[in-house]
Design a protein around this motif. Sequence first.
Motif, short mmCIF file in Angstrom:
data_model
loop_
_atom_site.label_atom_id
_atom_site.label_comp_id
_atom_site.label_asym_id
_atom_site.label_seq_id
_atom_site.Cartn_x
_atom_site.Cartn_y
_atom_site.Cartn_z
N ILE A 1 12.55 -17.43 -2.25
CA ILE A 1 11.57 -16.77 -3.12
C ILE A 1 10.34 -16.35 -2.32
O ILE A 1 10.10 -16.87 -1.24
CB ILE A 1 11.15 -17.68 -4.30
CG1 ILE A 1 10.60 -18.98 -3.75
CG2 ILE A 1 12.27 -17.93 -5.26
CD1 ILE A 1 9.83 -19.74 -4.78
N ASN B 1 9.14 -24.76 -3.38
CA ASN B 1 10.05 -25.65 -2.64
C ASN B 1 9.49 -27.05 -2.57
O ASN B 1 10.18 -28.03 -2.84
CB ASN B 1 10.24 -25.15 -1.20
CG ASN B 1 11.35 -24.15 -1.15
OD1 ASN B 1 12.02 -23.92 -2.14
ND2 ASN B 1 11.54 -23.55 0.00
N HIS C 1 16.13 -19.56 5.53
CA HIS C 1 15.22 -18.43 5.77
C HIS C 1 14.50 -18.04 4.48
O HIS C 1 14.80 -18.56 3.41
CB HIS C 1 16.00 -17.25 6.35
CG HIS C 1 17.11 -16.77 5.47
ND1 HIS C 1 16.89 -16.06 4.33
CD2 HIS C 1 18.45 -16.95 5.56
CE1 HIS C 1 18.05 -15.79 3.75
NE2 HIS C 1 19.02 -16.33 4.47
N GLY C 2 13.57 -17.10 4.63
CA GLY C 2 12.79 -16.65 3.48
C GLY C 2 13.41 -15.43 2.81
O GLY C 2 14.59 -15.11 3.03
N SER C 3 12.58 -14.74 2.01
CA SER C 3 13.09 -13.67 1.14
C SER C 3 13.16 -12.31 1.85
O SER C 3 13.56 -11.32 1.23
CB SER C 3 12.21 -13.57 -0.09
OG SER C 3 10.86 -13.36 0.33
N ALA C 4 12.77 -12.26 3.13
CA ALA C 4 12.86 -11.05 3.97
C ALA C 4 12.59 -9.77 3.16
O ALA C 4 13.46 -8.90 3.08
CB ALA C 4 14.23 -10.99 4.65
N ASN D 1 22.14 -10.81 5.67
CA ASN D 1 23.26 -11.69 5.95
C ASN D 1 23.29 -12.81 4.89
O ASN D 1 22.32 -13.57 4.78
CB ASN D 1 23.07 -12.29 7.35
CG ASN D 1 24.26 -13.07 7.83
OD1 ASN D 1 25.14 -13.40 7.04
ND2 ASN D 1 24.30 -13.36 9.11
N TYR E 1 23.78 -6.85 10.47
CA TYR E 1 22.92 -6.29 11.53
C TYR E 1 22.24 -7.35 12.39
O TYR E 1 22.02 -7.17 13.58
CB TYR E 1 21.86 -5.35 10.91
CG TYR E 1 20.66 -6.10 10.39
CD1 TYR E 1 19.52 -6.28 11.17
CD2 TYR E 1 20.66 -6.68 9.12
CE1 TYR E 1 18.42 -7.00 10.71
CE2 TYR E 1 19.59 -7.41 8.65
CZ TYR E 1 18.48 -7.56 9.45
OH TYR E 1 17.40 -8.28 8.99
P1 NAD Z 1 11.88 -14.62 6.45
O1 NAD Z 1 12.81 -15.76 6.77
O2 NAD Z 1 11.99 -14.03 5.10
O3 NAD Z 1 12.08 -13.48 7.54
C1 NAD Z 1 11.95 -13.69 8.95
C2 NAD Z 1 12.78 -12.63 9.70
O4 NAD Z 1 14.17 -12.91 9.57
C3 NAD Z 1 12.60 -11.20 9.17
O5 NAD Z 1 12.67 -10.31 10.24
C4 NAD Z 1 13.80 -11.01 8.26
O6 NAD Z 1 14.16 -9.65 8.12
C5 NAD Z 1 14.87 -11.84 8.95
N1 NAD Z 1 15.82 -12.41 8.00
C6 NAD Z 1 15.60 -13.49 7.19
N2 NAD Z 1 16.69 -13.77 6.46
C7 NAD Z 1 17.62 -12.85 6.81
C8 NAD Z 1 18.96 -12.62 6.39
N3 NAD Z 1 19.55 -13.40 5.47
N4 NAD Z 1 19.62 -11.59 6.95
C9 NAD Z 1 19.05 -10.83 7.87
N5 NAD Z 1 17.79 -10.97 8.32
C10 NAD Z 1 17.08 -11.99 7.78
O7 NAD Z 1 10.40 -15.18 6.70
P2 NAD Z 1 8.97 -14.53 6.37
O8 NAD Z 1 9.03 -13.05 6.62
O9 NAD Z 1 8.00 -15.35 7.09
O10 NAD Z 1 8.75 -14.81 4.82
C11 NAD Z 1 8.99 -13.87 3.78
C12 NAD Z 1 8.77 -14.54 2.42
O11 NAD Z 1 9.72 -15.59 2.25
C13 NAD Z 1 7.39 -15.18 2.25
O12 NAD Z 1 6.93 -14.87 0.96
C14 NAD Z 1 7.65 -16.66 2.36
O13 NAD Z 1 6.75 -17.40 1.59
C15 NAD Z 1 9.05 -16.76 1.79
N6 NAD Z 1 9.82 -17.93 2.26
C16 NAD Z 1 10.60 -18.53 1.33
C17 NAD Z 1 11.40 -19.60 1.69
C18 NAD Z 1 12.25 -20.25 0.62
O14 NAD Z 1 12.22 -19.84 -0.51
N7 NAD Z 1 13.04 -21.25 0.97
C19 NAD Z 1 11.44 -20.04 3.01
C20 NAD Z 1 10.65 -19.38 3.97
C21 NAD Z 1 9.85 -18.30 3.58
#
Ligand code: NAD
Length: 480
Positions: A72, A84, A263-266, A276, A315
């Motif tokens: 999220i 979380n 990972h986060g919500s990218a 992915n 990708y």
């Molecule tokens: P992120 O993990 O969303 O992204 C980091 C990098 O990894 C980006 O370049 C993204 O494009 C890539 N990436 C992430 N998951 C991917 C996937 N499944 N496939 C391909 N590429 C992927 O981290 P961020 O940018 O720091 O955070 C974005 C949002 O996510 C923020 O609002 C943050 O609060 C939230 N967040 C949520 C959680 C959770 O809900 N568990 C965890 C971490 C961050």
Amino acid sequence: MTRSKITVANGDGIGPEIMAATLDILFAAGADIEVEHIDVGEKVYLSGNTSGISPESWNIIRQNKVFLKAPITTPQGGGYKSLNVTTRKMLGLYSNVRPCQSYYPFVDSKHTHMDLVIIRENEEDLYAGIEHQQTDEVIQCLKLISRPGCEKIIRYAFEYAKQYKRKKVTCFTKDNIMKQTDGLFHAVFDEIGQEYPDIEKEHWIIDIGAAKMADTPEAFDVIVTLNLYGDVISDIAAQIAGSVGLAGSANIGEHAAMFEAIHGSAPRRAGQNMANPSGLLQGAVLMLNHIGQSDVAEKIQNAWLKTLEDGVHTYDIYKEGFSKQKVGTKEFAQAVIERLGQLPQQLTPVKYEQGAALQLKPYVRKPPRKKELIGTDIFVHWPGENPEVLGELVSELSSESLQLSMISNRGIKVWPAGFKETFCTDHWRCRFMAVNQTGISSKQIIMLLEKAVEKNIEVIKTENLYTFEGKAAFSLGQGQ
Ligand code: NAD
């Protein structure tokens, strides 16, 4: 196999796409689950609910007990609480389990044989969030470590190792410095470890242990550690395994469990069928094992490994000249579905025993030990610089029963006989010990505090000094 009702949150950003892909794979593999959807995250936050979740959704999560959550987005700006952290604490999800494996050569990694699981304590430590500013210059964050907290997570790590046929459990602490808090974690590890003679046990100091893990991860199998260290090393482990996009995690408690991608919500990738879904799928595989559907978990995991091996890549892990096909989220899920029933040829296929949620012995409170009050630390806000001056002032608070024995500044003894080189802030700890080390009553501490008020000495907090079974249960000042 019994049908399980699970709560599902689609989340934000890429969340809905990777959740749809994950559920497609689960149903195609024959998972016997019934899904109940809830809304959490950005929409709920922005509707004015600072916790990101409604009371109705809490009821559904608590009723179903198993929660599969997509990432999220926490809106920018103050006031929004991390869902979380709230979920882990409210539901008592004390154990965070994160397997980190390299899939070399199909996913780039410097480590060809990495296959470890980090089990992180999830509720205590500095994450209790108890912080106070006490003087102009000093802010405190309380590190709370409890015996039940240590026992539960350490027992969980050993039971996990037993169920998943892991050979070794390694404990990471910093007990050379934090002898009481981290010392308890290490002592409980040694104590509970004795109940598992077939599992190898070792302890590393976290700093060198983390360095070793980053350099030679294949030296580790299961790692159990405290909340903050676990937070840091589990991200390092996922990153060096090849990609944070490939790891899932489980948050397990006595009454409920939550499964997710790490990972986060990218948001930049949202709505483009690019993300992915593997991280969330890995979370779902942990969930299937937890609810006793290990045969389905095994089928999915082997098909997923075969998909990676066949070079069908999204990708984020696609390598020009090595990968065979660059696919989107939906096509990746389809490729996994097509391989259900197949085994990887080069990566090691998984074999899960018929698993179920780990059944742990309940925590049994030990009989109280003999506890004696033998002194107090009073913390004083004093803007002066010379400890000798403060020593003279505070010595006036000594009485027949309590005597000033030491003053420290940020833990370093500065009185009596401190070093003039020691840097001092405006935050001083003045230790009063019982004369002849005999027990005192709390009334004597109150009298001491009353005297401090009369003399305009600003006491910002006190800590009682106890012995348990005659052994001092507090740290000495550095240099004392
Ligand atoms: P992120 O993990 O969303 O992204 C980091 C990098 O990894 C980006 O370049 C993204 O494009 C890539 N990436 C992430 N998951 C991917 C996937 N499944 N496939 C391909 N590429 C992927 O981290 P961020 O940018 O720091 O955070 C974005 C949002 O996510 C923020 O609002 C943050 O609060 C939230 N967040 C949520 C959680 C959770 O809900 N568990 C965890 C971490 C961050």
